[in-house]
Motif scaffolding. Structure first.
Motif, PDB file in Angstrom:
ATOM      1  N   PRO A 417       0.902  -1.422   0.366  1.00 43.98           N
ATOM      2  CA  PRO A 417      -0.187   0.106   0.011  1.00 43.98           C
ATOM      3  C   PRO A 417       0.593   1.383  -0.266  1.00 43.98           C
ATOM      4  CG  PRO A 417       0.231  -1.062   1.954  1.00 43.98           C
ATOM      5  CD  PRO A 417       0.730  -2.543   1.152  1.00 43.98           C
ATOM      6  N   THR A 418       0.598   2.272  -0.852  1.00 42.38           N
ATOM      7  CA  THR A 418       1.499   3.483  -1.130  1.00 42.38           C
ATOM      8  C   THR A 418       1.043   4.518  -0.799  1.00 42.38           C
ATOM      9  OG1 THR A 418       0.270   3.403  -3.450  1.00 42.38           O
ATOM     10  CG2 THR A 418       2.875   2.266  -2.935  1.00 42.38           C
ATOM     11  N   THR A 419       0.044   4.585  -0.749  1.00 41.44           N
ATOM     12  CA  THR A 419      -1.098   5.627  -0.066  1.00 41.44           C
ATOM     13  C   THR A 419      -1.446   5.588   1.139  1.00 41.44           C
ATOM     14  OG1 THR A 419      -2.627   5.371  -1.890  1.00 41.44           O
ATOM     15  CG2 THR A 419      -0.667   6.906  -2.688  1.00 41.44           C
ATOM     16  N   ARG A 420      -1.931   7.001   1.740  1.00 39.63           N
ATOM     17  CA  ARG A 420      -2.860   7.081   2.767  1.00 39.63           C
ATOM     18  C   ARG A 420      -3.834   8.301   2.534  1.00 39.63           C
ATOM     19  NH1 ARG A 420      -1.618   7.674   9.199  1.00 39.63           N
ATOM     20  NH2 ARG A 420      -3.931   8.303   9.970  1.00 39.63           N
ATOM     21  N   ALA A 421      -4.806   7.730   2.327  1.00 36.49           N
ATOM     22  CA  ALA A 421      -5.539   9.482   2.083  1.00 36.49           C
ATOM     23  C   ALA A 421      -5.343  10.209   1.578  1.00 36.49           C
ATOM     24  CB  ALA A 421      -6.011  10.239   3.240  1.00 36.49           C
TER      25      ALA A 421
END
Length: 461
Positions: A417-421
């Motif tokens: 997972p490379t992004t958050r929000a």
């Protein structure tokens, strides 16, 4: 009793929410804060709405009711608004509007600024997750629901998070209590954060404990309060008995087994037994007994797996000369963690088990096991880097594994997972950088360029 053991030193166990007040630049209504007597009186004076809670709930539960300074008028306000919704009340966490400006400015600007820090104002003006959790915890306490503010670290980097945890009383009589430990704000809307464990302040000691420790202790009390207290008293005097009466190792193990039979969740008895096993004082003669103990461990803590991690490695040292059996037991433990939905513990078990496999000259099994666990939980940013360190070290020691490592990275990186929000995570960036380094070292230019382009795009986010 609950009031006495919490307030004997208010600096320790009384929940302090002044940090939230300071962070929001608001004003604490100092002259209205409740003291020990006010906490006691509030429960007695409002016995009608408590429905027997103050009389029938074990005092170990009640410590989570009397450990705060919320002004009485705020408690009355909370009870009036939420009493009809007391069952699974924790959704009130969302009643505090999220102050996005506070988040974006790093708490420099807050909608609560220069206003009184009260439950009503929290509901009207809002805050971030810390204020939402504080609000929900103190609303619960005001209605006779034992509740706590809990905070934890997220799985893939970034700031921490806070949520509310409470004891949902399902059935309460003079002879028994049926309850569950519930939470809100922990996963609801935050599933990607993977907050398996949080921390709170123990109302008695003021020390930080995990919510999982609290869950085990309350469960042990709920099963049999008298047995739990008796076992605690026995374990308090155990060191004196052992010293004065020169109890042999066999007698110590038998004694501790009896305590565990009395109260299966007694942490002190398990920890002491693990200490004996880890000291090397047990022999093959204790094998049958320790197998029985381990069977009991898996059964007793199937729903409370965190505690097993504290004692397991020591408990299996009676099999010190049998690596094959120790590896089998670790496999059983890892499967327990996976079944319990606890990737964090499964990763810890895999790391420890790797050492046993190496000692048994099973390097290939160690490499394959690490790769399997990483691929199963690619979003565990707290553990994957450590497992990768170990995996790369093992592959570096055996050239035959090097090509497999490149194949692994090609399969692993797309799962990260490379992004958050909508924002890039440091974990994602680090994993891409790690993969690029490996591809370049293996002269795999195409893969290296592919992830360099992806990394540039990610950093732009």
């Amino acid at each position: 009793i609950a009031t006495s053991v919490v307030w004997d030193d208010p600096r320790k166990g009384v929940y302090d929410y002044t940090g939230h007040q300071r962070r929001t630049h608001s004003i604490m209504p100092e002259d209205k804060l409740a003291d020990m007597q006010a906490n006691f009186d509030y429960l007695v004076d409002n016995e009608k709405i408590m429905e027997g809670r103050a009389q029938l709930v074990p005092w170990e539960f009640l410590t989570h009711l009397v450990n705060h300074r919320t002004p009485i008028e705020e408690r009355v306000w909370a009870a009036q608004r939420y009493l009809p919704k007391r069952t699974m009340y924790g959704e009130c966490y969302r009643d505090v509007p999220y102050d996005t400006v506070m988040l974006e400015t790093g708490s420099q600007q807050c909608k609560l600024q220069d206003k009184e820090y009260t439950l009503a104002n929290l509901k009207d003006f809002g805050g971030v997750c810390a204020m939402q959790a504080d609000y929900a915890a103190r609303v619960g306490k005001s209605m006779g629901v034992p509740a706590e503010y809990v905070a934890g670290d997220v799985a893939i980097g970034g700031a921490g998070h806070a949520w509310v945890m409470w004891i949902e009383l399902k059935n309460l009589t003079k002879t028994g209590i049926n309850f569950s430990l519930e939470s809100h704000g922990r996963f609801e809307g935050y599933e990607s954060l993977k907050m398996y464990v949080g921390e709170l302040r123990d109302p008695r000691s003021g020390k930080k404990i995990t919510d999982r420790e609290l869950e085990l202790r309350l469960h042990t009390v709920g099963l049999d309060p008298v047995a739990k207290r008796q076992a605690d008293l026995v374990m308090a005097v155990y060191p004196l008995l052992r010293e004065r009466q020169k109890i042999s190792v066999d007698e110590q193990v038998n004694f501790l087994e009896d305590v565990i039979k009395l109260s299966p969740g007694n942490e002190s008895a398990w920890l002491t037994l693990a200490e004996i096993a880890g000291s090397g004082n047990l022999t093959k003669a204790h094998q049958r007994q320790m197998k029985r103990v381990l069977d009991g461990l898996f059964k007793t803590f199937a729903n409370f797996p965190d505690f097993t991690w504290k004692v397991f490695d020591n408990l299996i040292q009676y099999e010190e000369e049998n690596l094959k059996e120790q590896i089998r037991l670790y496999t059983q433990l890892l499967n327990l963690y996976v079944a319990a939905g606890r990737p964090d513990l499964a990763c810890e078990a895999r790391l420890m088990m790797t050492g046993y496999l190496i000692d048994a000259d099973k390097q290939r099994d160690a490499v394959e096991g690490l790769a399997e666990t990483i691929m199963a939980f690619p979003d565990e940013g707290r553990y994957v880097p450590r497992m990768l360190d170990r995996l790369e070290l093992l592959c570096g020691m055996n050239p035959a594994f090097e090509s497999n490592l490149i194949v692994f990275y090609k399969a692993f990186l797309p799962k990260v997972p490379t992004t958050r929000a909508g924002e890039a995570t440091q974990y994602g960036i680090q994993m891409y950088e790690r993969g690029i380094k490996r591809f370049e070292a293996a002269n795999d230019t195409a893969s290296a360029n592919k992830y360099k382009a992806a990394l540039a795009k990610l950093k732009g986010a």
